[in-house]
Structures are given as C-alpha cells and as structure tokens.
Design an enzyme around this catalytic site. Structure first.
Site, mmCIF file in Angstrom:
data_model
loop_
_atom_site.group_PDB
_atom_site.id
_atom_site.type_symbol
_atom_site.label_atom_id
_atom_site.label_comp_id
_atom_site.label_asym_id
_atom_site.label_seq_id
_atom_site.Cartn_x
_atom_site.Cartn_y
_atom_site.Cartn_z
ATOM 1 N N GLU A 233 -9.670 -10.356 -7.717
ATOM 2 C CA GLU A 233 -8.746 -9.231 -7.500
ATOM 3 C C GLU A 233 -7.594 -9.254 -8.503
ATOM 4 O O GLU A 233 -7.169 -8.209 -9.001
ATOM 5 C CB GLU A 233 -8.212 -9.264 -6.065
ATOM 6 C CG GLU A 233 -9.305 -8.976 -5.039
ATOM 7 C CD GLU A 233 -8.836 -9.083 -3.594
ATOM 8 O OE1 GLU A 233 -7.629 -9.341 -3.358
ATOM 9 O OE2 GLU A 233 -9.665 -8.905 -2.696
ATOM 10 N N THR B 145 -5.283 -7.652 10.796
ATOM 11 C CA THR B 145 -5.626 -6.351 10.201
ATOM 12 C C THR B 145 -5.209 -5.186 11.097
ATOM 13 O O THR B 145 -4.650 -4.202 10.625
ATOM 14 C CB THR B 145 -7.153 -6.273 9.988
ATOM 15 O OG1 THR B 145 -7.564 -7.448 9.283
ATOM 16 C CG2 THR B 145 -7.548 -5.039 9.211
ATOM 17 N N LYS C 38 0.830 -1.203 0.000
ATOM 18 C CA LYS C 38 0.000 0.000 0.000
ATOM 19 C C LYS C 38 0.872 1.264 0.000
ATOM 20 O O LYS C 38 2.088 1.182 0.224
ATOM 21 C CB LYS C 38 -0.909 -0.032 1.239
ATOM 22 C CG LYS C 38 -1.888 -1.221 1.260
ATOM 23 C CD LYS C 38 -2.824 -1.116 2.460
ATOM 24 C CE LYS C 38 -3.718 -2.320 2.594
ATOM 25 N NZ LYS C 38 -4.653 -2.193 3.742
ATOM 26 N N TYR D 136 -12.125 -2.545 -3.684
ATOM 27 C CA TYR D 136 -12.707 -2.528 -2.348
ATOM 28 C C TYR D 136 -14.232 -2.620 -2.375
ATOM 29 O O TYR D 136 -14.873 -2.235 -1.396
ATOM 30 C CB TYR D 136 -12.250 -1.279 -1.594
ATOM 31 C CG TYR D 136 -10.845 -1.388 -1.011
ATOM 32 C CD1 TYR D 136 -10.446 -2.525 -0.280
ATOM 33 C CD2 TYR D 136 -9.914 -0.367 -1.152
ATOM 34 C CE1 TYR D 136 -9.171 -2.628 0.261
ATOM 35 C CE2 TYR D 136 -8.634 -0.470 -0.614
ATOM 36 C CZ TYR D 136 -8.271 -1.601 0.099
ATOM 37 O OH TYR D 136 -7.016 -1.703 0.642
ATOM 38 N N PHE E 169 -15.522 2.936 7.105
ATOM 39 C CA PHE E 169 -14.154 3.307 6.734
ATOM 40 C C PHE E 169 -13.918 3.270 5.222
ATOM 41 O O PHE E 169 -12.798 3.476 4.756
ATOM 42 C CB PHE E 169 -13.135 2.411 7.450
ATOM 43 C CG PHE E 169 -13.298 0.927 7.209
ATOM 44 C CD1 PHE E 169 -12.659 0.307 6.142
ATOM 45 C CD2 PHE E 169 -14.087 0.151 8.053
ATOM 46 C CE1 PHE E 169 -12.790 -1.049 5.904
ATOM 47 C CE2 PHE E 169 -14.230 -1.216 7.830
ATOM 48 C CZ PHE E 169 -13.579 -1.819 6.756
ATOM 49 N N ARG F 217 -1.408 -14.356 4.331
ATOM 50 C CA ARG F 217 -2.119 -13.642 5.407
ATOM 51 C C ARG F 217 -1.449 -13.876 6.759
ATOM 52 O O ARG F 217 -1.421 -12.992 7.613
ATOM 53 C CB ARG F 217 -3.605 -13.986 5.405
ATOM 54 C CG ARG F 217 -4.294 -13.283 4.217
ATOM 55 C CD ARG F 217 -5.761 -13.528 4.133
ATOM 56 N NE ARG F 217 -6.563 -12.916 5.174
ATOM 57 C CZ ARG F 217 -7.041 -11.664 5.139
ATOM 58 N NH1 ARG F 217 -6.780 -10.878 4.111
ATOM 59 N NH2 ARG F 217 -7.792 -11.211 6.116
ATOM 60 N N ARG G 139 2.845 -6.710 9.652
ATOM 61 C CA ARG G 139 2.124 -5.654 10.388
ATOM 62 C C ARG G 139 2.556 -5.630 11.852
ATOM 63 O O ARG G 139 2.641 -4.567 12.474
ATOM 64 C CB ARG G 139 0.619 -5.882 10.270
ATOM 65 C CG ARG G 139 0.082 -5.616 8.857
ATOM 66 C CD ARG G 139 -1.294 -6.207 8.682
ATOM 67 N NE ARG G 139 -1.936 -5.812 7.429
ATOM 68 C CZ ARG G 139 -3.024 -6.403 6.957
ATOM 69 N NH1 ARG G 139 -3.590 -7.410 7.628
ATOM 70 N NH2 ARG G 139 -3.558 -5.999 5.821
HETATM 71 N N1 ATP Z 1 -12.324 -0.319 11.400
HETATM 72 C C1 ATP Z 1 -11.475 0.108 10.462
HETATM 73 N N2 ATP Z 1 -11.066 1.399 10.435
HETATM 74 C C2 ATP Z 1 -10.217 1.853 9.485
HETATM 75 N N3 ATP Z 1 -9.705 1.075 8.511
HETATM 76 C C3 ATP Z 1 -10.088 -0.214 8.499
HETATM 77 C C4 ATP Z 1 -10.985 -0.754 9.470
HETATM 78 N N4 ATP Z 1 -11.161 -2.074 9.189
HETATM 79 C C5 ATP Z 1 -10.408 -2.311 8.101
HETATM 80 N N5 ATP Z 1 -9.772 -1.197 7.698
HETATM 81 C C6 ATP Z 1 -8.869 -1.072 6.545
HETATM 82 O O1 ATP Z 1 -9.463 -1.718 5.454
HETATM 83 C C7 ATP Z 1 -8.626 -2.725 4.954
HETATM 84 C C8 ATP Z 1 -9.489 -3.855 4.463
HETATM 85 O O2 ATP Z 1 -10.148 -4.444 5.569
HETATM 86 P P1 ATP Z 1 -10.258 -6.018 5.696
HETATM 87 O O3 ATP Z 1 -11.294 -6.322 6.700
HETATM 88 O O4 ATP Z 1 -10.388 -6.607 4.328
HETATM 89 O O5 ATP Z 1 -8.837 -6.368 6.338
HETATM 90 P P2 ATP Z 1 -7.697 -7.329 5.817
HETATM 91 O O6 ATP Z 1 -8.274 -8.366 4.929
HETATM 92 O O7 ATP Z 1 -6.867 -7.749 6.977
HETATM 93 O O8 ATP Z 1 -6.799 -6.314 5.025
HETATM 94 P P3 ATP Z 1 -6.539 -6.235 3.478
HETATM 95 O O9 ATP Z 1 -7.851 -6.421 2.773
HETATM 96 O O10 ATP Z 1 -5.950 -4.845 3.323
HETATM 97 O O11 ATP Z 1 -5.564 -7.327 3.200
HETATM 98 C C9 ATP Z 1 -7.702 -3.080 6.122
HETATM 99 O O12 ATP Z 1 -6.464 -3.588 5.724
HETATM 100 C C10 ATP Z 1 -7.545 -1.749 6.803
HETATM 101 O O13 ATP Z 1 -6.502 -0.995 6.195
HETATM 102 MG MG MG Z 2 -9.297 -7.865 3.155
#
Ligand code: ATP
Ligand code: MG
Length: 148
Positions: free
Chosen positions: A126, A91, A9, A49, A57, A85, A102
């Site tokens: 994706e 996350t 990112k 997304y 968010f 992962r 992370r």
């Molecule tokens: N509550 C939140 N507040 C702010 N940003 C969030 C929140 N939850 C998720 N995000 C952001 O949105 C992204 C996508 O959320 P997701 O639930 O898909 O997490 P992830 O699968 O661990 O991460 P990614 O999709 O980036 O690999 C997260 O990586 C984070 O940057």
């Molecule tokens: Mg994700």
C-alpha cells in the site's frame, strides 16, 4: 521499525478532523515519515482496494474513497500496524471501543474516517501505491531510542 499506510478518508477531511486524527497517532508515539494530500484516481482506488474486489461493498468503497480528497501518510514505529489499528478501532463503528477514533467519532461502516494497513506485507504494498521511496523521510525522534 514497522511501517503502515494510513489514509484519512474523505469523511475525515469533510468533517475537518485531520488534526484530531493525526494527534491521536502522534500522541501514541508513532512517527510521521511521509504525508500527501491528494484526490485519489479510480485507478489508484482500484489498486488500493484490490483485495476487496468482488465483495458486495466494493463499488461503494471505490466510489467513496474517490469522492473527495484524502490525506495519505506513512507512520513508523514499533508494531505500527497493530498499534494504529487499535487506535482506529473496529471496522464497524458500533463495535469500535470508545476511546478509539471510530469508537469516538464514526457512525457508519462506509464512513469510518480512517484506513490502516492490516499486515506488514500489505503495508509495504500500500505504501508503494502512494509514495515513491524518495518521498519517505528517514529521521530519528528522541523517543525512537527507547527500549520496548
Ligand atoms: N459490509 C460492509 N459494508 C460497507 N462497507 C464496508 C463493509 N465492510 C467493510 N466496509 C468498508 O470497507 C473498508 C475496508 O474493509 P476492511 O475489511 O479492510 O476493514 P478495515 O481493515 O477495518 O478498514 P480499512 O481497510 O479501511 O482500514 C472498511 O473500512 C469499510 O469502510
Ligand atoms: Mg482493511
């Protein structure tokens, strides 16, 4: 052999952590089969997304991922989604295990350095958002023949 879409990112690019992040995936044994450095358009970000549309968010997410260049790559290997992962960590950086990307390097959920697909099905969707089939290279690594 499973595949996954990984994005470094904008925070990872700004912090000059591209090499560090790619190394972790390579050292684990994942194979790079496609790579692209790009500035994501809002259109691509909204597509990428789409599953988060409607969440609180979402706007912040789209705005951040388009705030600067990203590095997109397709990694291949046994259980690629799960393995990447695990390397990425949870996350929320405060919940990410030390030793993960992370866990070692991120402080904020909104700036957690990497994206990785969360299922084989989403990975294929994706990957298609970022790469033409002709941009994905089919080749063998010596380790690819190991039995697992
Ligand atoms: N509550 C939140 N507040 C702010 N940003 C969030 C929140 N939850 C998720 N995000 C952001 O949105 C992204 C996508 O959320 P997701 O639930 O898909 O997490 P992830 O699968 O661990 O991460 P990614 O999709 O980036 O690999 C997260 O990586 C984070 O940057
Ligand atoms: Mg994700």
């Amino acid at each position: 052999m499973e595949r996954t879409l990984i994005l470094i990112k904008p925070d990872g690019i700004q912090r000059q952590m591209v090499g560090e992040i790619i190394s972790r995936f390579e050292q684990k044994g994942l194979k790079i089969v496609a790579m692209k450095f790009l500035q994501m358009s809002s259109e691509l970000a909204e597509k990428h997304y789409a599953i988060h549309k409607g969440k609180g968010f979402y706007d912040e997410l789209v705005s951040f991922i388009t705030s600067g260049p990203v590095l997109a790559m397709v990694l291949a290997g046994r259980m690629a989604v799960k393995q990447t992962r695990n390397l990425m960590g949870a996350t929320r950086p405060e919940e990410a295990t030390p030793g993960s990307i992370r866990g070692d390097h991120a402080m904020f959920t909104g700036q957690n350095l990497v994206h990785g697909s969360d299922s084989d099905e989403n990975a294929e969707i994706e990957i298609a958002n970022f790469f033409e089939p002709s941009e994905i290279v089919n080749y063998d690594l010596a380790t690819g023949s190991w039995i697992g």
